[in-house]
Design a protein around this motif. Structure first.
Motif, mmCIF file in Angstrom:
data_model
loop_
_atom_site.group_PDB
_atom_site.id
_atom_site.type_symbol
_atom_site.label_atom_id
_atom_site.label_comp_id
_atom_site.label_asym_id
_atom_site.label_seq_id
_atom_site.Cartn_x
_atom_site.Cartn_y
_atom_site.Cartn_z
ATOM 1 N N TRP A 195 0.845 -1.182 0.000
ATOM 2 C CA TRP A 195 0.000 0.000 0.000
ATOM 3 C C TRP A 195 0.890 1.245 0.000
ATOM 4 O O TRP A 195 2.004 1.226 0.525
ATOM 5 C CB TRP A 195 -0.883 0.038 1.247
ATOM 6 C CG TRP A 195 -1.721 -1.181 1.478
ATOM 7 C CD1 TRP A 195 -1.326 -2.366 2.029
ATOM 8 C CD2 TRP A 195 -3.108 -1.335 1.158
ATOM 9 N NE1 TRP A 195 -2.381 -3.248 2.077
ATOM 10 C CE2 TRP A 195 -3.489 -2.646 1.552
ATOM 11 C CE3 TRP A 195 -4.064 -0.499 0.586
ATOM 12 C CZ2 TRP A 195 -4.781 -3.127 1.396
ATOM 13 C CZ3 TRP A 195 -5.354 -0.969 0.422
ATOM 14 C CH2 TRP A 195 -5.705 -2.279 0.819
ATOM 15 N N ALA A 196 0.375 2.348 -0.577
ATOM 16 C CA ALA A 196 1.095 3.621 -0.568
ATOM 17 C C ALA A 196 0.135 4.732 -0.163
ATOM 18 O O ALA A 196 -1.067 4.664 -0.422
ATOM 19 C CB ALA A 196 1.687 3.920 -1.942
ATOM 20 N N THR A 197 0.684 5.765 0.468
ATOM 21 C CA THR A 197 -0.124 6.939 0.809
ATOM 22 C C THR A 197 0.738 8.188 0.753
ATOM 23 O O THR A 197 1.961 8.136 0.947
ATOM 24 C CB THR A 197 -0.762 6.806 2.210
ATOM 25 O OG1 THR A 197 -1.703 7.857 2.412
ATOM 26 C CG2 THR A 197 0.273 6.864 3.328
ATOM 27 N N ASN A 198 0.079 9.316 0.470
ATOM 28 C CA ASN A 198 0.665 10.646 0.589
ATOM 29 C C ASN A 198 -0.155 11.427 1.601
ATOM 30 O O ASN A 198 -1.388 11.448 1.517
ATOM 31 C CB ASN A 198 0.638 11.385 -0.750
ATOM 32 C CG ASN A 198 1.602 10.809 -1.751
ATOM 33 O OD1 ASN A 198 1.278 9.860 -2.453
ATOM 34 N ND2 ASN A 198 2.785 11.378 -1.821
ATOM 35 N N LEU A 199 0.521 12.059 2.543
ATOM 36 C CA LEU A 199 -0.162 12.762 3.621
ATOM 37 C C LEU A 199 0.272 14.220 3.672
ATOM 38 O O LEU A 199 1.440 14.541 3.440
ATOM 39 C CB LEU A 199 0.149 12.094 4.972
ATOM 40 C CG LEU A 199 -0.216 10.611 5.097
ATOM 41 C CD1 LEU A 199 0.247 10.071 6.447
ATOM 42 C CD2 LEU A 199 -1.714 10.402 4.913
ATOM 43 N N ALA A 200 -0.678 15.081 3.992
ATOM 44 C CA ALA A 200 -0.392 16.483 4.259
ATOM 45 C C ALA A 200 -0.194 16.665 5.763
ATOM 46 O O ALA A 200 -0.578 15.804 6.563
ATOM 47 C CB ALA A 200 -1.545 17.349 3.757
ATOM 48 N N PRO A 201 0.401 17.775 6.180
ATOM 49 C CA PRO A 201 0.595 18.000 7.618
ATOM 50 C C PRO A 201 -0.725 17.889 8.382
ATOM 51 O O PRO A 201 -1.737 18.467 7.989
ATOM 52 C CB PRO A 201 1.148 19.426 7.677
ATOM 53 C CG PRO A 201 1.810 19.619 6.360
ATOM 54 C CD PRO A 201 0.986 18.868 5.374
ATOM 55 N N GLY A 202 -0.718 17.100 9.441
ATOM 56 C CA GLY A 202 -1.909 16.904 10.259
ATOM 57 C C GLY A 202 -2.789 15.752 9.826
ATOM 58 O O GLY A 202 -3.675 15.338 10.582
ATOM 59 N N ASP A 203 -2.573 15.210 8.616
ATOM 60 C CA ASP A 203 -3.362 14.063 8.167
ATOM 61 C C ASP A 203 -3.071 12.843 9.028
ATOM 62 O O ASP A 203 -1.927 12.636 9.483
ATOM 63 C CB ASP A 203 -3.036 13.702 6.718
ATOM 64 C CG ASP A 203 -3.688 14.622 5.712
ATOM 65 O OD1 ASP A 203 -4.498 15.470 6.127
ATOM 66 O OD2 ASP A 203 -3.386 14.500 4.511
ATOM 67 N N GLU A 204 -4.084 12.017 9.230
ATOM 68 C CA GLU A 204 -3.905 10.751 9.942
ATOM 69 C C GLU A 204 -4.628 9.654 9.178
ATOM 70 O O GLU A 204 -5.761 9.832 8.730
ATOM 71 C CB GLU A 204 -4.449 10.833 11.364
ATOM 72 C CG GLU A 204 -4.207 9.552 12.169
ATOM 73 C CD GLU A 204 -4.471 9.722 13.656
ATOM 74 O OE1 GLU A 204 -4.502 8.700 14.359
ATOM 75 O OE2 GLU A 204 -4.642 10.877 14.097
ATOM 76 N N VAL A 205 -3.946 8.528 8.998
ATOM 77 C CA VAL A 205 -4.550 7.345 8.384
ATOM 78 C C VAL A 205 -4.354 6.175 9.337
ATOM 79 O O VAL A 205 -3.350 6.097 10.051
ATOM 80 C CB VAL A 205 -3.935 7.016 7.011
ATOM 81 C CG1 VAL A 205 -4.346 8.036 5.965
ATOM 82 C CG2 VAL A 205 -2.410 6.917 7.089
ATOM 83 N N VAL A 206 -5.316 5.275 9.332
ATOM 84 C CA VAL A 206 -5.238 4.081 10.164
ATOM 85 C C VAL A 206 -5.367 2.865 9.256
ATOM 86 O O VAL A 206 -6.346 2.749 8.506
ATOM 87 C CB VAL A 206 -6.339 4.051 11.236
ATOM 88 C CG1 VAL A 206 -6.228 2.788 12.072
ATOM 89 C CG2 VAL A 206 -6.251 5.291 12.127
ATOM 90 N N ALA A 207 -4.390 1.979 9.303
ATOM 91 C CA ALA A 207 -4.432 0.744 8.530
ATOM 92 C C ALA A 207 -4.866 -0.393 9.441
ATOM 93 O O ALA A 207 -4.303 -0.572 10.532
ATOM 94 C CB ALA A 207 -3.059 0.443 7.930
ATOM 95 N N ALA A 208 -5.864 -1.163 8.990
ATOM 96 C CA ALA A 208 -6.273 -2.361 9.724
ATOM 97 C C ALA A 208 -5.294 -3.482 9.413
ATOM 98 O O ALA A 208 -4.974 -3.731 8.246
ATOM 99 C CB ALA A 208 -7.689 -2.761 9.326
ATOM 100 N N LEU A 209 -4.801 -4.142 10.444
ATOM 101 C CA LEU A 209 -3.819 -5.212 10.291
ATOM 102 C C LEU A 209 -4.367 -6.526 10.833
ATOM 103 O O LEU A 209 -5.201 -6.541 11.739
ATOM 104 C CB LEU A 209 -2.525 -4.868 11.043
ATOM 105 C CG LEU A 209 -1.829 -3.551 10.678
ATOM 106 C CD1 LEU A 209 -0.626 -3.347 11.593
ATOM 107 C CD2 LEU A 209 -1.419 -3.536 9.222
#
Length: 232
Positions: free
Chosen positions: A166-180
């Protein structure tokens, strides 16, 4: 369980035309404590000087993924493919029972910065093959975008291993949660920017080895680009 692999702790080689960092043992860098992680065998962080590159050479029994951050990389192989890989595109090569290829920076002025990744295949002696396709960064902004999978789902590249990239690009303050899946493992690689996982701050080149966890929350401190491997 989270275990940090700091960028500075990687193997480093400076060959003049090539500045390369090895997360795991590779070439003349040998670290018995870093021989890979589950089915993930190689993560090389390479910068290739203008007009330079890797001449024709062979691989076998590896799933090879190439991800360009900056610049361009020209690929030619023994199957007859000739492509130029740019940011926003990802290349997949099943080396199988044997393939030869070259990788060259065609620019006379601009270095190319890339990550090359090797995964162990599901079995040896597979038919060699090649694929390359675009994954626009806009499609992975603020979310995890599937890049590679064993069944090619959701437009991802098909790899011969029960692994997901998987790949992601984030801006300042962004949060992502990946289910594992806590019965599997994961590896988080920071390509650009600074992010936090819990109380751990990770910078470019840092990585996180993950086992026995069901979720991975990542928060960006500045513009960031990340890869996440879900591994058997």
């Amino acid at each position: 369980m989270f275990q940090v692999r700091k960028a500075a702790d990687r193997g480093h080689r400076q060959h003049g035309w090539l500045d390369t960092w090895h997360s795991f043992s590779f070439g003349d860098y040998h670290n018995p404590a870093a021989m890979g992680f589950h089915t993930l065998r190689v993560i090389n962080d390479d910068r290739v000087a203008p007009g330079e590159g890797f001449g024709m050479h062979g691989h076998r029994d590896m799933e090879i993924l190439t991800y360009v951050l900056e610049g361009e990389l020209e690929h030619k192989d023994s199957l007859g493919h000739g492509e130029v890989l740019r940011p926003g595109e990802v290349q997949r090569m099943t080396a199988g029972r044997g393939i030869r290829h070259s990788e060259f920076n065609p620019s006379p002025t601009t270095p190319v910065h890339l990550y090359q990744i090797w995964l162990l295949p599901r079995e040896p002696g597979l038919e060699p093959s090649y694929d390359q396709r675009p994954f626009p960064r806009a499609d992975q902004h603020g979310r995890w975008r599937l890049i590679a999978s064993p069944d090619g789902r959701d437009g991802s590249l098909t790899i011969q291993q029960d692994a997901l990239l998987w790949a992601t690009n984030l801006a300042p303050g962004d949060e992502v949660v990946a289910a594992l899946d806590p019965q599997r493992a994961a590896w988080l690689q920071v390509l650009r920017g600074t992010v936090a996982v819990g109380d751990q701050e990770l910078s470019p080149g840092d990585a996180l080895a993950i086992e026995n966890e069901s979720a991975l929350p990542v928060r960006a401190s500045d513009d960031a680009e990340l890869l996440l491997f879900d591994l058997p």
